[in-house]
Design an enzyme around this catalytic site. Structure first.
Site, PDB file in Angstrom:
ATOM      1  N   GLY A  21       0.825  -1.204   0.000  1.00 25.86           N
ATOM      2  CA  GLY A  21       0.000   0.000   0.000  1.00 25.86           C
ATOM      3  C   GLY A  21       0.855   1.247   0.000  1.00 25.86           C
ATOM      4  CG  ASN A  22      -0.312   4.644  -1.558  1.00 26.55           C
ATOM      5  OD1 ASN A  22      -1.033   5.438  -0.966  1.00 26.55           O
ATOM      6  ND2 ASN A  22      -0.699   4.013  -2.659  1.00 26.55           N
ATOM      7  NE  ARG A  23       5.315   6.740   4.503  1.00 29.21           N
ATOM      8  CZ  ARG A  23       5.546   6.073   5.608  1.00 29.21           C
ATOM      9  NH1 ARG A  23       4.625   6.021   6.547  1.00 29.21           N
ATOM     10  NH2 ARG A  23       6.693   5.447   5.776  1.00 29.21           N
ATOM     11  CB  SER A  24      -2.689   8.202  -0.392  1.00 22.21           C
ATOM     12  OG  SER A  24      -3.759   9.063  -0.609  1.00 22.21           O
ATOM     13  CB  ALA A  64      -1.353   7.507  -3.742  1.00 20.54           C
TER      14      ALA A  64
END
Ligand code: CTP
Length: 427
Positions: free
Chosen positions: A223-226, A290
Protein backbone atom coordinates in the site's frame (compact mmCIF):
# COMPACT_ATOMS: atom_id res chain seq x y z
CA UNK A 1 -28.56 -2.09 -24.69
CA UNK A 2 -28.61 -4.06 -27.96
CA UNK A 3 -25.35 -3.58 -29.80
CA UNK A 4 -24.21 -4.83 -33.20
CA UNK A 5 -20.44 -5.19 -33.27
CA UNK A 6 -19.14 -5.26 -36.86
CA UNK A 7 -15.62 -6.61 -37.21
CA UNK A 8 -13.50 -5.73 -40.25
CA UNK A 9 -10.74 -7.80 -41.80
CA UNK A 10 -7.63 -6.40 -40.16
CA UNK A 11 -5.11 -7.85 -37.77
CA UNK A 12 -6.56 -5.63 -35.01
CA UNK A 13 -9.66 -7.88 -35.09
CA UNK A 14 -8.09 -9.83 -32.23
CA UNK A 15 -8.25 -6.75 -29.98
CA UNK A 16 -11.97 -6.51 -30.62
CA UNK A 17 -12.46 -9.69 -28.58
CA UNK A 18 -11.54 -7.55 -25.51
CA UNK A 19 -13.96 -4.84 -26.64
CA UNK A 20 -16.70 -7.46 -26.88
CA UNK A 21 -15.88 -8.58 -23.33
CA UNK A 22 -16.15 -4.99 -22.07
CA UNK A 23 -19.60 -4.67 -23.61
CA UNK A 24 -20.91 -8.00 -22.33
CA UNK A 25 -19.42 -7.54 -18.85
CA UNK A 26 -21.23 -4.19 -18.67
CA UNK A 27 -24.48 -6.06 -19.32
CA UNK A 28 -25.02 -5.28 -23.02
CA UNK A 29 -26.46 -7.73 -25.51
CA UNK A 30 -24.04 -7.92 -28.44
CA UNK A 31 -24.48 -9.52 -31.87
CA UNK A 32 -21.19 -9.81 -33.74
CA UNK A 33 -21.08 -9.51 -37.53
CA UNK A 34 -17.60 -10.14 -38.89
CA UNK A 35 -16.73 -9.64 -42.54
CA UNK A 36 -15.43 -12.68 -44.42
CA UNK A 37 -11.92 -11.26 -44.20
CA UNK A 38 -12.31 -10.76 -40.41
CA UNK A 39 -12.97 -14.48 -39.95
CA UNK A 40 -9.49 -15.16 -41.40
CA UNK A 41 -8.07 -13.34 -38.39
CA UNK A 42 -10.50 -14.42 -35.66
CA UNK A 43 -12.83 -17.38 -36.17
CA UNK A 44 -16.59 -17.39 -35.84
CA UNK A 45 -16.35 -19.75 -32.82
CA UNK A 46 -14.56 -17.05 -30.80
CA UNK A 47 -17.26 -14.45 -31.52
CA UNK A 48 -20.04 -16.94 -30.74
CA UNK A 49 -18.46 -18.05 -27.47
CA UNK A 50 -17.78 -14.49 -26.28
CA UNK A 51 -21.13 -13.01 -27.36
CA UNK A 52 -23.35 -15.98 -26.55
CA UNK A 53 -25.12 -15.55 -29.92
CA UNK A 54 -24.85 -17.31 -33.30
CA UNK A 55 -22.60 -15.42 -35.71
CA UNK A 56 -23.00 -15.09 -39.46
CA UNK A 57 -21.95 -12.75 -42.22
CA UNK A 58 -24.32 -13.94 -44.86
CA UNK A 59 -27.64 -12.39 -45.80
CA UNK A 60 -28.63 -15.92 -46.84
CA UNK A 61 -28.60 -17.29 -43.26
CA UNK A 62 -31.86 -17.07 -41.30
CA UNK A 63 -33.52 -15.61 -44.40
CA UNK A 64 -36.99 -16.01 -42.89
CA UNK A 65 -36.11 -13.41 -40.19
CA UNK A 66 -34.85 -10.90 -42.81
CA UNK A 67 -31.78 -10.74 -40.64
CA UNK A 68 -30.17 -7.50 -41.82
CA UNK A 69 -33.43 -5.58 -41.46
CA UNK A 70 -34.02 -6.97 -37.98
CA UNK A 71 -30.44 -6.39 -36.80
CA UNK A 72 -30.27 -2.87 -38.21
CA UNK A 73 -33.62 -1.91 -36.69
CA UNK A 74 -33.08 -3.51 -33.31
CA UNK A 75 -29.54 -2.24 -32.71
CA UNK A 76 -29.44 0.70 -30.33
CA UNK A 77 -25.80 1.14 -31.28
CA UNK A 78 -23.59 -0.20 -34.07
CA UNK A 79 -19.83 -0.28 -33.49
CA UNK A 80 -17.42 -1.23 -36.28
CA UNK A 81 -13.88 -2.16 -35.28
CA UNK A 82 -11.47 -2.40 -36.90
CA UNK A 83 -12.92 -0.27 -39.68
CA UNK A 84 -10.55 -1.12 -42.53
CA UNK A 85 -10.00 1.12 -45.56
CA UNK A 86 -12.16 -1.29 -47.56
CA UNK A 87 -14.99 -1.25 -45.04
CA UNK A 88 -14.96 2.56 -44.79
CA UNK A 89 -15.10 2.72 -48.60
CA UNK A 90 -17.97 0.25 -48.81
CA UNK A 91 -19.92 2.04 -46.08
CA UNK A 92 -19.31 5.47 -47.63
CA UNK A 93 -20.52 4.33 -51.05
CA UNK A 94 -23.57 2.58 -49.64
CA UNK A 95 -22.62 -0.90 -50.81
CA UNK A 96 -24.61 -3.85 -49.54
CA UNK A 97 -22.51 -6.87 -50.36
CA UNK A 98 -22.45 -8.69 -47.02
CA UNK A 99 -24.51 -8.82 -43.84
CA UNK A 100 -22.51 -6.05 -42.13
CA UNK A 101 -22.85 -3.48 -44.92
CA UNK A 102 -26.56 -4.37 -45.31
CA UNK A 103 -27.04 -3.85 -41.58
CA UNK A 104 -25.23 -0.49 -41.72
CA UNK A 105 -27.67 0.68 -44.39
CA UNK A 106 -30.56 -0.31 -42.14
CA UNK A 107 -29.11 1.36 -39.02
CA UNK A 108 -31.63 3.44 -37.11
CA UNK A 109 -29.40 4.28 -34.12
CA UNK A 110 -25.93 5.75 -33.68
CA UNK A 111 -22.97 4.23 -35.53
CA UNK A 112 -19.34 4.43 -34.43
CA UNK A 113 -16.42 3.28 -36.57
CA UNK A 114 -12.92 2.75 -35.19
CA UNK A 115 -10.42 2.69 -38.06
CA UNK A 116 -7.19 0.68 -38.19
CA UNK A 117 -4.81 0.50 -41.15
CA UNK A 118 -1.33 1.52 -42.22
CA UNK A 119 -0.60 5.24 -42.06
CA UNK A 120 -0.39 5.65 -45.85
CA UNK A 121 -3.78 4.02 -46.31
CA UNK A 122 -5.31 6.22 -43.60
CA UNK A 123 -3.84 9.40 -45.10
CA UNK A 124 -4.78 8.48 -48.67
CA UNK A 125 -7.18 11.06 -50.11
CA UNK A 126 -9.64 8.28 -50.99
CA UNK A 127 -9.85 7.11 -47.36
CA UNK A 128 -10.00 10.66 -46.03
CA UNK A 129 -12.84 11.48 -48.45
CA UNK A 130 -14.72 8.37 -47.31
CA UNK A 131 -14.26 9.37 -43.66
CA UNK A 132 -15.54 12.88 -44.45
CA UNK A 133 -18.58 11.43 -46.21
CA UNK A 134 -19.37 9.13 -43.30
CA UNK A 135 -18.94 11.92 -40.75
CA UNK A 136 -21.15 14.24 -42.81
CA UNK A 137 -23.87 11.59 -42.52
CA UNK A 138 -23.63 11.64 -38.74
CA UNK A 139 -21.47 8.56 -38.30
CA UNK A 140 -18.80 8.89 -35.63
CA UNK A 141 -15.44 7.90 -37.09
CA UNK A 142 -12.78 7.86 -34.37
CA UNK A 143 -9.26 9.05 -35.09
CA UNK A 144 -6.88 6.06 -35.16
CA UNK A 145 -4.28 5.92 -32.42
CA UNK A 146 -0.64 6.63 -33.19
CA UNK A 147 2.04 4.04 -32.56
CA UNK A 148 3.60 0.83 -33.75
CA UNK A 149 1.70 -0.78 -36.65
CA UNK A 150 1.71 -4.41 -37.80
CA UNK A 151 5.10 -4.30 -39.53
CA UNK A 152 8.16 -2.30 -38.56
CA UNK A 153 6.30 0.93 -39.37
CA UNK A 154 4.66 3.26 -36.92
CA UNK A 155 2.39 6.31 -37.15
CA UNK A 156 -1.34 7.04 -37.05
CA UNK A 157 -3.33 3.92 -37.93
CA UNK A 158 -3.48 1.79 -34.79
CA UNK A 159 -6.86 0.70 -33.55
CA UNK A 160 -7.73 2.87 -30.51
CA UNK A 161 -7.55 0.85 -27.27
CA UNK A 162 -10.67 -1.28 -26.62
CA UNK A 163 -11.36 0.77 -23.47
CA UNK A 164 -11.31 3.96 -25.58
CA UNK A 165 -13.74 2.51 -28.12
CA UNK A 166 -15.93 1.22 -25.28
CA UNK A 167 -16.12 4.61 -23.55
CA UNK A 168 -16.70 6.51 -26.82
CA UNK A 169 -19.44 4.08 -27.84
CA UNK A 170 -21.33 4.40 -24.58
CA UNK A 171 -20.97 8.16 -24.64
CA UNK A 172 -22.32 8.22 -28.22
CA UNK A 173 -25.31 6.08 -27.29
CA UNK A 174 -25.91 8.26 -24.23
CA UNK A 175 -25.71 5.13 -22.10
CA UNK A 176 -25.00 5.72 -18.43
CA UNK A 177 -21.67 3.92 -18.10
CA UNK A 178 -21.66 3.23 -14.39
CA UNK A 179 -25.22 1.95 -13.92
CA UNK A 180 -24.71 -0.71 -16.57
CA UNK A 181 -21.73 -2.14 -14.80
CA UNK A 182 -22.80 -5.01 -12.59
CA UNK A 183 -20.19 -4.40 -9.92
CA UNK A 184 -20.42 -0.64 -9.69
CA UNK A 185 -23.24 1.19 -7.96
CA UNK A 186 -25.75 3.01 -10.10
CA UNK A 187 -26.11 6.75 -10.06
CA UNK A 188 -29.66 7.79 -9.53
CA UNK A 189 -31.03 10.80 -11.30
CA UNK A 190 -31.47 13.64 -8.89
CA UNK A 191 -29.59 11.82 -6.11
CA UNK A 192 -26.49 13.12 -4.34
CA UNK A 193 -25.45 15.19 -7.22
CA UNK A 194 -27.10 17.48 -9.67
CA UNK A 195 -26.60 20.39 -7.27
CA UNK A 196 -27.91 23.84 -7.99
CA UNK A 197 -25.92 26.96 -8.66
CA UNK A 198 -22.15 27.36 -8.88
CA UNK A 199 -19.47 27.40 -11.56
CA UNK A 200 -19.68 23.60 -12.01
CA UNK A 201 -23.50 23.35 -11.97
CA UNK A 202 -24.76 20.71 -14.38
CA UNK A 203 -21.36 19.05 -14.67
CA UNK A 204 -20.25 15.63 -13.51
CA UNK A 205 -16.90 15.51 -11.74
CA UNK A 206 -15.21 12.18 -11.01
CA UNK A 207 -12.51 12.24 -8.35
CA UNK A 208 -10.25 9.36 -7.34
CA UNK A 209 -8.93 9.49 -3.79
CA UNK A 210 -6.91 7.50 -1.27
CA UNK A 211 -4.29 4.86 -1.90
CA UNK A 212 -4.66 1.58 -3.76
CA UNK A 213 -3.79 -1.67 -2.01
CA UNK A 214 -2.28 -4.51 -3.98
CA UNK A 215 -2.81 -7.90 -2.32
CA UNK A 216 -0.01 -10.36 -1.68
CA UNK A 217 -2.18 -12.93 0.08
CA UNK A 218 -5.52 -12.80 1.93
CA UNK A 219 -4.01 -10.81 4.83
CA UNK A 220 -1.22 -8.71 3.35
CA UNK A 221 -0.97 -6.01 0.73
CA UNK A 222 1.40 -3.44 -0.74
CA UNK A 223 0.00 0.00 0.00
CA UNK A 224 1.00 3.63 0.34
CA UNK A 225 0.62 6.50 2.79
CA UNK A 226 -2.19 8.38 1.04
CA UNK A 227 -4.93 9.30 3.53
CA UNK A 228 -7.55 10.40 1.01
CA UNK A 229 -7.87 13.80 2.74
CA UNK A 230 -7.02 15.85 -0.34
CA UNK A 231 -9.36 13.82 -2.56
CA UNK A 232 -12.20 14.19 -0.07
CA UNK A 233 -11.56 17.95 0.20
CA UNK A 234 -11.76 18.14 -3.60
CA UNK A 235 -15.06 16.23 -3.58
CA UNK A 236 -16.50 18.68 -1.03
CA UNK A 237 -15.24 21.69 -3.03
CA UNK A 238 -16.59 20.32 -6.33
CA UNK A 239 -19.96 19.66 -4.74
CA UNK A 240 -20.00 23.16 -3.29
CA UNK A 241 -19.31 24.46 -6.80
CA UNK A 242 -22.55 22.81 -7.94
CA UNK A 243 -21.19 19.64 -9.57
CA UNK A 244 -22.54 16.15 -9.40
CA UNK A 245 -19.61 14.37 -7.75
CA UNK A 246 -18.53 10.76 -8.05
CA UNK A 247 -15.81 9.67 -5.65
CA UNK A 248 -13.73 6.64 -6.63
CA UNK A 249 -12.39 5.79 -3.20
CA UNK A 250 -9.38 3.55 -2.74
CA UNK A 251 -8.27 3.05 0.88
CA UNK A 252 -8.92 6.26 2.86
CA UNK A 253 -8.29 7.17 6.50
CA UNK A 254 -11.20 9.62 6.43
CA UNK A 255 -14.88 9.01 5.67
CA UNK A 256 -16.37 9.92 2.30
CA UNK A 257 -18.40 13.14 2.49
CA UNK A 258 -22.18 13.17 2.18
CA UNK A 259 -23.81 14.03 -1.09
CA UNK A 260 -21.40 12.26 -3.39
CA UNK A 261 -21.78 9.06 -5.32
CA UNK A 262 -19.31 6.63 -3.76
CA UNK A 263 -17.57 3.85 -5.71
CA UNK A 264 -15.20 1.88 -3.48
CA UNK A 265 -12.17 0.20 -5.00
CA UNK A 266 -9.18 -1.61 -3.60
CA UNK A 267 -6.55 -2.21 -6.28
CA UNK A 268 -5.18 -0.20 -9.20
CA UNK A 269 -6.92 -2.55 -11.63
CA UNK A 270 -10.26 -2.01 -9.89
CA UNK A 271 -9.68 1.74 -9.93
CA UNK A 272 -8.83 1.60 -13.64
CA UNK A 273 -12.08 -0.22 -14.40
CA UNK A 274 -14.15 2.19 -12.33
CA UNK A 275 -12.40 5.24 -13.81
CA UNK A 276 -12.84 4.11 -17.41
CA UNK A 277 -16.52 3.44 -16.75
CA UNK A 278 -16.98 6.77 -15.03
CA UNK A 279 -15.14 8.62 -17.82
CA UNK A 280 -17.98 8.05 -20.25
CA UNK A 281 -20.21 10.61 -18.53
CA UNK A 282 -17.70 12.82 -16.73
CA UNK A 283 -16.97 16.41 -17.66
CA UNK A 284 -14.00 16.56 -15.30
CA UNK A 285 -11.80 13.78 -13.95
CA UNK A 286 -9.40 14.43 -11.09
CA UNK A 287 -6.92 11.65 -10.37
CA UNK A 288 -5.95 12.48 -6.79
CA UNK A 289 -5.51 8.83 -5.76
CA UNK A 290 -2.06 7.46 -5.09
CA UNK A 291 -2.06 4.54 -7.51
CA UNK A 292 0.43 1.72 -7.02
CA UNK A 293 2.68 1.63 -10.06
CA UNK A 294 3.38 -2.07 -9.42
CA UNK A 295 1.47 -5.04 -8.06
CA UNK A 296 2.69 -8.46 -6.93
CA UNK A 297 3.00 -10.78 -9.93
CA UNK A 298 1.40 -13.61 -7.95
CA UNK A 299 -1.30 -13.35 -5.32
CA UNK A 300 -1.38 -16.31 -2.97
CA UNK A 301 -4.85 -17.68 -2.30
CA UNK A 302 -3.72 -18.71 1.17
CA UNK A 303 -1.61 -16.93 3.77
CA UNK A 304 2.09 -17.05 2.92
CA UNK A 305 3.79 -18.96 5.78
CA UNK A 306 7.38 -18.69 6.89
CA UNK A 307 9.05 -22.05 6.64
CA UNK A 308 12.36 -23.29 7.96
CA UNK A 309 12.70 -25.89 5.24
CA UNK A 310 12.40 -23.46 2.32
CA UNK A 311 13.93 -20.19 1.17
CA UNK A 312 12.26 -16.92 2.22
CA UNK A 313 9.83 -15.70 -0.44
CA UNK A 314 10.84 -13.10 -3.01
CA UNK A 315 8.12 -10.73 -4.22
CA UNK A 316 8.11 -10.13 -7.97
CA UNK A 317 6.22 -7.10 -9.20
CA UNK A 318 4.49 -6.31 -12.47
CA UNK A 319 3.62 -2.86 -13.78
CA UNK A 320 0.10 -1.52 -13.29
CA UNK A 321 -1.50 0.39 -16.17
CA UNK A 322 -1.17 4.17 -16.05
CA UNK A 323 -4.82 5.09 -15.53
CA UNK A 324 -4.36 8.83 -15.99
CA UNK A 325 -2.58 8.34 -19.32
CA UNK A 326 -5.27 5.92 -20.45
CA UNK A 327 -8.05 8.35 -19.53
CA UNK A 328 -6.38 11.01 -21.68
CA UNK A 329 -6.09 8.56 -24.59
CA UNK A 330 -9.76 7.61 -24.29
CA UNK A 331 -10.77 11.27 -24.18
CA UNK A 332 -8.62 12.19 -27.18
CA UNK A 333 -9.80 9.23 -29.27
CA UNK A 334 -13.36 10.36 -28.72
CA UNK A 335 -12.46 14.06 -29.22
CA UNK A 336 -14.42 14.86 -26.04
CA UNK A 337 -14.43 18.11 -24.16
CA UNK A 338 -13.33 16.65 -20.88
CA UNK A 339 -10.87 18.20 -18.46
CA UNK A 340 -8.43 15.75 -16.89
CA UNK A 341 -6.38 16.67 -13.85
CA UNK A 342 -3.45 14.68 -12.49
CA UNK A 343 -1.58 14.91 -9.21
CA UNK A 344 2.15 14.51 -8.89
CA UNK A 345 3.97 13.59 -5.76
CA UNK A 346 7.64 14.41 -6.26
CA UNK A 347 10.66 14.47 -4.02
CA UNK A 348 13.31 15.91 -6.35
CA UNK A 349 16.83 14.46 -6.32
CA UNK A 350 20.36 15.15 -7.53
CA UNK A 351 19.20 14.92 -11.19
CA UNK A 352 16.31 17.35 -11.04
CA UNK A 353 14.12 19.47 -8.81
CA UNK A 354 10.43 18.93 -8.08
CA UNK A 355 9.18 21.30 -10.80
CA UNK A 356 11.47 19.87 -13.48
CA UNK A 357 10.19 16.38 -12.77
CA UNK A 358 6.61 17.65 -12.66
CA UNK A 359 6.90 19.44 -16.02
CA UNK A 360 8.22 16.23 -17.56
CA UNK A 361 5.34 14.29 -16.00
CA UNK A 362 2.80 16.75 -17.41
CA UNK A 363 4.25 16.22 -20.90
CA UNK A 364 4.28 12.43 -20.44
CA UNK A 365 0.77 12.11 -19.09
CA UNK A 366 -0.69 14.85 -21.35
CA UNK A 367 -3.40 15.76 -18.83
CA UNK A 368 -4.72 19.35 -18.78
CA UNK A 369 -3.66 20.30 -15.26
CA UNK A 370 -1.10 18.75 -12.95
CA UNK A 371 -1.23 19.56 -9.26
CA UNK A 372 2.27 19.12 -7.95
CA UNK A 373 3.31 18.65 -4.37
CA UNK A 374 6.58 17.86 -2.76
CA UNK A 375 6.51 14.76 -0.62
CA UNK A 376 8.92 13.50 1.96
CA UNK A 377 9.09 12.79 5.62
CA UNK A 378 6.15 14.58 7.34
CA UNK A 379 5.20 16.35 4.12
CA UNK A 380 1.76 16.00 2.56
CA UNK A 381 0.78 12.41 3.30
CA UNK A 382 -1.68 12.32 6.18
CA UNK A 383 -1.10 16.01 6.99
CA UNK A 384 -3.90 18.56 7.18
CA UNK A 385 -2.18 21.19 5.09
CA UNK A 386 -0.69 21.20 1.64
CA UNK A 387 1.43 23.38 -0.58
CA UNK A 388 1.05 22.85 -4.31
CA UNK A 389 1.86 24.29 -7.71
CA UNK A 390 -0.72 23.87 -10.47
CA UNK A 391 0.85 23.40 -13.90
CA UNK A 392 -1.27 23.71 -17.07
CA UNK A 393 -0.65 22.01 -20.41
CA UNK A 394 -1.95 25.14 -22.10
CA UNK A 395 1.32 26.69 -20.95
CA UNK A 396 -0.26 29.35 -18.75
CA UNK A 397 1.62 30.50 -15.69
CA UNK A 398 2.12 27.96 -12.88
CA UNK A 399 -0.12 28.85 -9.95
CA UNK A 400 0.75 28.33 -6.31
CA UNK A 401 -1.77 27.34 -3.65
CA UNK A 402 -1.21 26.58 -0.01
CA UNK A 403 -3.08 26.29 3.24
CA UNK A 404 -5.41 23.62 4.51
CA UNK A 405 -6.34 20.80 2.16
CA UNK A 406 -9.73 22.50 1.81
CA UNK A 407 -8.02 25.76 0.75
CA UNK A 408 -5.96 23.87 -1.81
CA UNK A 409 -9.04 22.00 -3.03
CA UNK A 410 -10.92 25.29 -3.50
CA UNK A 411 -7.99 26.70 -5.51
CA UNK A 412 -7.86 23.59 -7.71
CA UNK A 413 -11.64 23.68 -8.34
CA UNK A 414 -11.41 27.42 -9.16
CA UNK A 415 -8.66 26.71 -11.63
CA UNK A 416 -10.69 23.88 -13.18
CA UNK A 417 -13.67 26.23 -13.60
CA UNK A 418 -11.41 28.77 -15.31
CA UNK A 419 -9.93 26.13 -17.64
CA UNK A 420 -13.40 24.77 -18.50
CA UNK A 421 -14.58 28.17 -19.61
CA UNK A 422 -11.73 28.12 -22.14
CA UNK A 423 -12.73 24.76 -23.64
CA UNK A 424 -14.50 25.10 -26.97
CA UNK A 425 -18.05 23.71 -26.72
CA UNK A 426 -18.70 20.62 -28.86
CA UNK A 427 -19.63 21.32 -32.49
N1 CTP B 1 -1.52 7.52 -11.74
C1 CTP B 1 -2.34 6.71 -12.48
N2 CTP B 1 -2.00 5.39 -12.69
C2 CTP B 1 -0.85 4.90 -12.19
C3 CTP B 1 0.02 5.75 -11.45
C4 CTP B 1 -0.35 7.04 -11.25
O1 CTP B 1 -3.38 7.15 -12.93
N3 CTP B 1 -0.55 3.63 -12.41
C5 CTP B 1 -1.89 8.94 -11.57
C6 CTP B 1 -2.03 9.43 -10.16
O2 CTP B 1 -3.37 9.34 -9.70
C7 CTP B 1 -1.60 10.88 -10.29
C8 CTP B 1 -0.57 10.86 -11.40
O3 CTP B 1 -0.83 9.67 -12.14
O4 CTP B 1 -2.66 11.71 -10.72
C9 CTP B 1 0.88 10.90 -10.98
O5 CTP B 1 1.21 9.86 -10.15
P1 CTP B 1 2.73 9.64 -9.65
O6 CTP B 1 2.76 8.38 -8.87
O7 CTP B 1 3.23 10.86 -9.00
O8 CTP B 1 3.47 9.50 -11.02
P2 CTP B 1 4.04 8.25 -11.78
O9 CTP B 1 3.29 8.06 -13.03
O10 CTP B 1 4.08 7.08 -10.88
O11 CTP B 1 5.50 8.71 -12.20
P3 CTP B 1 6.89 8.47 -11.42
O12 CTP B 1 6.96 7.01 -11.14
O13 CTP B 1 7.86 8.97 -12.41
O14 CTP B 1 6.82 9.32 -10.21
Amino acid sequence: MRIVLGVGGGIAAYKVASLLRLFTEAGHDVTVIPTDAATRFVGVATWEALSGHPVSNSVFDEVHTVNHVRLGHEAELIVVAPATADLLARAATGQANDLLTNTLLMAGGPVLMAPAMHTEMWRHPATQANVETLRSRGITVLEPATGRLTGADSGPGRLPEPAAIFASSLALAGAPAVPNSPDLPASEPGSPAASGAGPLAGLTVTISAGGTREPLDPVRFLGNRSSGKQGVALAVAARAAGARVRLLAAHMDVPAPDGVELVEVETALELRKAALHAAADSDVIIMAAAVADFRPADVSGTKIKKRDDAADPVISLVRNPDILRELVEVRDAASRNQLIVGFAAETGDADGDVLEYAAAKLRRKACDLLVVNQVGKDRVFGQDSNDVVILARSGSEPQQASGSKSDVAAAVIDRISAELSRLVPPA
